[in-house]
Design a protein around this motif. Structure first.
Motif, PDB file in Angstrom:
ATOM      1  N   LYS A 154      -5.362  -4.575 -12.215  1.00 34.44           N
ATOM      2  CA  LYS A 154      -4.433  -3.451 -12.338  1.00 34.44           C
ATOM      3  C   LYS A 154      -5.226  -2.147 -12.511  1.00 34.44           C
ATOM      4  O   LYS A 154      -4.967  -1.164 -11.827  1.00 34.44           O
ATOM      5  N   ASN A 183      -6.922  -1.077  -9.335  1.00 41.95           N
ATOM      6  CA  ASN A 183      -6.007  -0.546  -8.322  1.00 41.95           C
ATOM      7  C   ASN A 183      -5.426   0.803  -8.712  1.00 41.95           C
ATOM      8  O   ASN A 183      -4.839   1.489  -7.881  1.00 41.95           O
ATOM      9  N   GLU A 184      -5.637   1.183  -9.981  1.00 39.76           N
ATOM     10  CA  GLU A 184      -5.220   2.521 -10.404  1.00 39.76           C
ATOM     11  C   GLU A 184      -6.328   3.560 -10.176  1.00 39.76           C
ATOM     12  O   GLU A 184      -6.127   4.743 -10.408  1.00 39.76           O
ATOM     13  N   SER A 224      -3.591   2.492  -3.001  1.00 41.11           N
ATOM     14  CA  SER A 224      -3.371   1.614  -4.151  1.00 41.11           C
ATOM     15  C   SER A 224      -3.995   0.230  -3.966  1.00 41.11           C
ATOM     16  O   SER A 224      -4.005  -0.569  -4.887  1.00 41.11           O
ATOM     17  N   SER A 225      -4.498  -0.070  -2.767  1.00 39.00           N
ATOM     18  CA  SER A 225      -5.128  -1.385  -2.559  1.00 39.00           C
ATOM     19  C   SER A 225      -6.646  -1.238  -2.604  1.00 39.00           C
ATOM     20  O   SER A 225      -7.270  -0.991  -1.581  1.00 39.00           O
ATOM     21  N   GLY A 265      -7.441   4.433  -7.376  1.00 44.56           N
ATOM     22  CA  GLY A 265      -7.083   5.244  -6.196  1.00 44.56           C
ATOM     23  C   GLY A 265      -8.086   5.196  -5.060  1.00 44.56           C
ATOM     24  O   GLY A 265      -7.998   5.978  -4.118  1.00 44.56           O
ATOM     25  N   GLY A 322      -8.684   2.785  -2.719  1.00 43.42           N
ATOM     26  CA  GLY A 322      -7.902   2.419  -1.534  1.00 43.42           C
ATOM     27  C   GLY A 322      -8.699   1.833  -0.381  1.00 43.42           C
ATOM     28  O   GLY A 322      -9.928   1.761  -0.438  1.00 43.42           O
ATOM     29  N   GLU A 324       0.831  -1.210   0.000  1.00 48.52           N
ATOM     30  CA  GLU A 324       0.000   0.000   0.000  1.00 48.52           C
ATOM     31  C   GLU A 324       0.866   1.260   0.000  1.00 48.52           C
ATOM     32  O   GLU A 324       1.789   1.392   0.797  1.00 48.52           O
ATOM     33  N   GLU A 325       0.511   2.191  -0.898  1.00 53.11           N
ATOM     34  CA  GLU A 325       1.327   3.391  -1.055  1.00 53.11           C
ATOM     35  C   GLU A 325       0.893   4.538  -0.146  1.00 53.11           C
ATOM     36  O   GLU A 325       1.684   5.410   0.187  1.00 53.11           O
TER      37      GLU A 325
END
Lengths: 174, 280
Positions: free
Chosen positions: B229, B232-233, B244-245, B235, B237, B39-40
Motif C-alpha cells: 500500500k 503504491n502511494e 498508482s501501480s 506515485g 507508477g 491504474e488511476e
C-alpha cells in the motif's frame, strides 16, 4: 497529442519539446550502451573519431536480443540510462541531441543538456518485443566484437517515446 | 534410490530458457491485468496496455518479452534418494542454458570476469542454487533475472531495535530509490532474518512465489500488504511516469536469526518476473 519528430534532431525541434510530451520518432538513430560508450570515450581520448556523426544524433541505450532469420532485430527495449551518465556530458558537448532510455539521469547530465539544448526520452522498459516492430532497418556499424553492445545504425518508424527531461531541465520523474 | 540422467536436466533447462523468456506465468499476467483495471493515471494505463500488447507479440512470435533475457538463476531441489548419473550436474545445467539461449535467440548478457568484462557468448555460467530435500525427485526452477531491477536491490544489516517499522521503512525506501530504473510495476522479493547471505537468497526465492499469494503467517502477510500500500502511494507508477501501480506484489520470506541481528534483503524485480519449474 502526439508530436511527430524526425532525425537528425535539431535544436529547433528540441527547444519545442516539453517534459511529458508524447512523441513518435522516425529516422536514423544509433544504439550504444555501456561497453560502446566506454570505447567511444577511449577513442576520443586517443584523438580518434567517433563511428557516426554525433551532431544532432540520437542515441538509443539498447542491447538487442539476436534477430531470427527474416527479422530486422530481436527484442529491443531500453536499458537503464544512468549507467551512461559518466560518458554522456562529453558526447552532449560534441553535439549529441537526443537520448532514448529509461530511468534517472545525473545532475551533471541534466545541466549539460540545458547548455547544449538536448532532450532525454523514455521508451517503455520491458516492452522490447513491441518496440522491435518500430525498427525497420538495423546494421552494425562499429565495435562488432562487442556482440549485443556493438553500435547499430537503426532506422525507426513511428517509434513511441515520452520526453522525460527537456532542454530546460524539467523532469517528469518525481 | 532413483537414477536420473543429467541429460534430462540439460534438456529441461534448454526448453525452460525459451519458455520463460517468451511467456510470463499466468499469475504474473493476471497481476498485470489487475493493475491495468485499477491504474488511476491515463498515461499509466496506456503503458500497462502497451505491456499487455508486448506480452501478446512476444508469445505469438517467440520474441523475448524483454531484450534483457537475464542471467540464468537455477534452483535445484534434489531428492536425497536420487542418484544423478551421466556426468557433471553443473556442466549439464550450463549446457542447457547455452543451448536454450542459442536456439531461442536470447541475448547473451554474461561477462566472464566482473572486472575484465569479456562476454562468454553463451550466457553461461548460470547461478546455481542446489538444495537436498526428501524424496526421489528433482525440481528445477529457472528464473532469468534482468539487471535493470537487479541493480536496484539492497541488503541491510539492521539492528533488532529497528524492528518492524525499520524493516518497512527500508523496503519502501528501496522501492522509492529504484523508481523508474527498475521498470515498474515491480514485484518486490524480501528476505528477513538468517545471516547476510541467507536473507539475500530468501529475497530471491520470494520472487518465485505465485504473484500476490500471501505469506502463510498472518503477521507477515499483513506486513506485505502494508508495504504494498505504501509503495503504491509513492506515485511512481508504470515505467516511473506516475500512477498508482508501482508494485504488483510484495513477497516476504523469513528465517530464524541471531539475537544481535535483523538482516533484510530486498530483491527488486521488474514487471517481467520470469520463472518456470519442472519436476523430474
Amino acid at each position: 497529442m502526439k508530436k511527430i519528430i524526425t532525425t537528425p534532431l535539431t535544436e529547433e525541434v528540441t527547444t519545442n519539446l516539453t517534459a511529458g510530451d508524447i512523441v513518435s520518432i522516425t529516422g536514423v538513430i544509433y544504439s550504444a550502451r555501456d561497453a560502446a560508450h566506454k570505447r567511444m570515450t577511449e577513442t576520443l581520448a586517443a584523438g580518434g573519431a567517433l563511428p557516426f556523426e554525433i551532431k544532432d544524433a540520437v542515441i538509443y541505450y539498447l542491447g538487442p536480443s539476436p534477430a531470427r532469420e527474416g527479422q530486422v532485430i530481436g527484442s529491443a527495449g531500453p536499458t537503464t540510462s544512468g549507467r551512461m551518465d559518466a560518458y554522456t556530458p562529453q558526447l552532449l558537448e560534441l553535439g549529441l541531441r537526443g537520448m532514448i532510455g529509461k530511468g534517472k539521469r545525473s545532475a551533471e547530465v541534466i545541466e549539460t543538456m540545458k547548455k547544449t539544448k538536448a532532450v532525454y526520452f523514455a521508451a517503455v522498459g520491458g516492452a522490447g518485443a513491441l518496440l522491435s516492430k518500430h525498427i525497420t532497418k538495423s546494421e552494425v556499424i562499429a565495435y562488432d566484437d562487442l556482440g549485443t553492445e556493438a553500435i547499430h545504425k537503426l532506422y525507426v518508424e513511428d517509434f513511441p517515446a515520452i520526453v522525460v527531461i527537456d532542454c530546460k531541465g524539467n523532469s517528469l520523474y518525481k | 534410490m532413483r537414477e536420473i540422467s543429467v541429460e534430462r536436466i540439460t534438456e529441461a533447462i534448454r526448453e525452460m530458457c525459451m519458455e520463460a523468456n517468451y511467456t510470463l506465468s499466468p499469475d504474473m499476467q493476471e497481476a498485470l491485468n489487475r493493475a491495468q483495471c485499477t491504474e488511476e493515471s491515463p498515461l499509466g494505463e496506456e503503458i500497462l496496455s502497451m505491456l499487455a500488447q508486448n506480452l501478446k507479440v512476444a508469445k505469438e512470435e517467440k520474441i523475448p518479452i524483454c531484450q534483457d533475457t537475464g542471467m540464468a538463476v537455477v534452483f535445484l531441489e534434489i531428492g536425497q534418494d536420487v542418484h544423478l548419473s551421466g556426468g557433471s550436474l553443473t556442466e549439464a545445467v550450463n549446457r542447457g542454458v547455452a543451448l536454450g539461449y542459442k536456439e531461442g535467440y536470447l541475448r547473451k548478457s554474461v561477462v566472464k570476469d566482473p572486472l575484465i568484462r569479456e562476454n562468454t557468448n553463451d550466457n553461461t555460467p548460470a547461478v546455481i542454487h542446489t538444495e537436498i530435500v526428501d524424496g526421489e525427485h528433482v525440481k528445477i526452477t529457472l528464473a532469468p533475472k534482468g539487471f535493470g531491477s537487479e541493480n536496484m536491490s539492497k541488503v541491510y544489516m539492521l539492528k533488532p531495535a529497528d524492528g518492524r517499522e525499520g524493516v518497512k521503512e527500508r523496503i519502501v525506501t528501496a522501492v522509492k530509490e529504484a523508481g523508474p530504473n527498475a521498470c515498474p510495476p515491480l514485484v518486490v522479493g524480501v528476505g528477513i532474518g538468517g545471516t547476510f547471505e541467507k536473507c539475500a537468497l530468501l529475497a530471491k526465492k520470494a520472487l518465485l512465489r505465485e504473484t500476490g499469494e500471501p505469506h502463510p503467517d498472518a503477521h507477515i502477510a499483513a506486513l506485505e500488504q502494508e508495504i504494498m500500500k505504501e509503495c503504491n502511494e509513492l506515485g511512481i507508477g508504470p515505467a516511473g511516469l506516475g500512477g498508482s501501480s508501482t508494485v504488483l506484489a510484495v513477497h516476504i520470506e523469513t528465517f530464524a536469526t541471531h539475537i544481535a541481528g535483523l538482516p533484510v534483503a530486498v530483491n527488486i524485480c521488474c514487471h517481467v518476473n520470469r520463472h518456470c519449474s519442472r519436476e523430474l
